[in-house]
Design a protein around this motif. Structure first.
Motif: not given
Length: 275
Positions: A183, A140, A157, A159, A138, A180, A143
């Motif tokens: 998150f 983020g 995760v 990121l 992801t 981001t 999030g």
């Protein structure tokens, strides 16, 4: 990538509320199929998590990254309506091979958190039905859509922190950086393992202060076990052209091995393991 065949389309029930939010993904699956928009799936070894991975690429992304190598995943409506059960059944064909290779299952995109219910269902079933290590890939940016239940079913995760300089981040993605970072801090509070991914683009993200900013922030979190420094490439340019889009980085060179090594060194000076 191998594209999944779509089943009959199903639309989620309207409404929600506290009772709906409290329902587990498994319980939801017993009521009715959980359906999402899927671009494709693939077996991958590399930057999608440890070992050989069954990677599900979902359609839809709120970012428009200048170097995106899958711009065909940006629009959710371009994906195929697919049940979580069908995806899990496909992954189930490879569980012995994946387990032997020390791998797992990764939900990627696009942006998986654009479809948080579907993503949560996949992660839950990958983990509890197939017994696979799970990873969420992801940016983020969304999030806040990741529920605590979804994150409990996520072992790792991946990121993407695309820039530390906020103006550069917005230039690269079309979006602000702060969601981001928020998150990332939440994941740190949960002690959720994170691999930070940083794309090194000459003339765009390679400024020493920019790299050092990402490194210093990641070092404060305490849950970052690895940093992937990903060299910019142009392998997705043909997709941009096929979609009638202009690839703005056409004249941008790929980083040299020395530039990649130097960037990794910045992360290492902050006590991080960089590859």
């Amino acid at each position: 990538m191998t594209t999944l065949l779509p089943p009959a389309s199903t639309t989620p029930a309207p409404g929600g509320g506290a009772c709906a939010a409290a329902a587990t993904p498994a319980a939801a699956a017993t009521r009715r199929p959980v359906v999402g928009s899927v671009h494709s799936w693939d077996l991958s070894t590399g930057v999608d998590g440890p070992g050989t991975r069954f990677v599900t690429f979902l359609s839809g992304c709120p970012l428009t990254c200048l170097y995106c190598h899958n711009p065909d995943t940006w629009r959710m409506r371009d994906g195929k309506r697919t049940t979580a059960a069908d995806v899990v059944a496909e992954a189930g064909k490879y569980t012995r091979f994946i387990a032997a290779a020390g791998g797992g299952a990764t939900v990627s995109g696009g942006e998986p958190l654009l479809q948080p219910v579907f993503t949560g269902e996949l992660l839950h079933r990958f983990k509890h039905e197939l017994g696979l290590h799970t990873a969420l890939d992801t940016s983020g940016f969304l999030g806040v859509r990741a529920t605590d239940a979804l994150l409990r079913d996520t072992d790792l995760v991946l990121l993407d922190i695309k820039s530390w300089d906020r103006a550069t981040y917005r230039k690269v993605t079309g979006r602000p950086l702060d969601p981001t970072l928020d998150f990332a801090r939440r994941l740190a509070d949960l002690d959720k393992e994170v691999h930070v991914r940083f794309v090194l683009v000459p003339g765009l993200t390679d400024a020493p202060d920019n790299i050092a900013g990402v490194a210093a922030f990641a070092a404060t979190l305490g849950n970052v076990s690895r940093v992937d420094v990903l060299p910019f490439h142009k392998l997705g340019e043909a997709k941009w052209q096929a979609l009638g889009r202009t690839f703005a980085l056409h004249d941008t060179p790929c980083p040299t091995p020395e530039q990649v090594t130097s960037a990794k060194g910045v992360f290492e000076t902050h006590g991080l393991y960089a590859v």
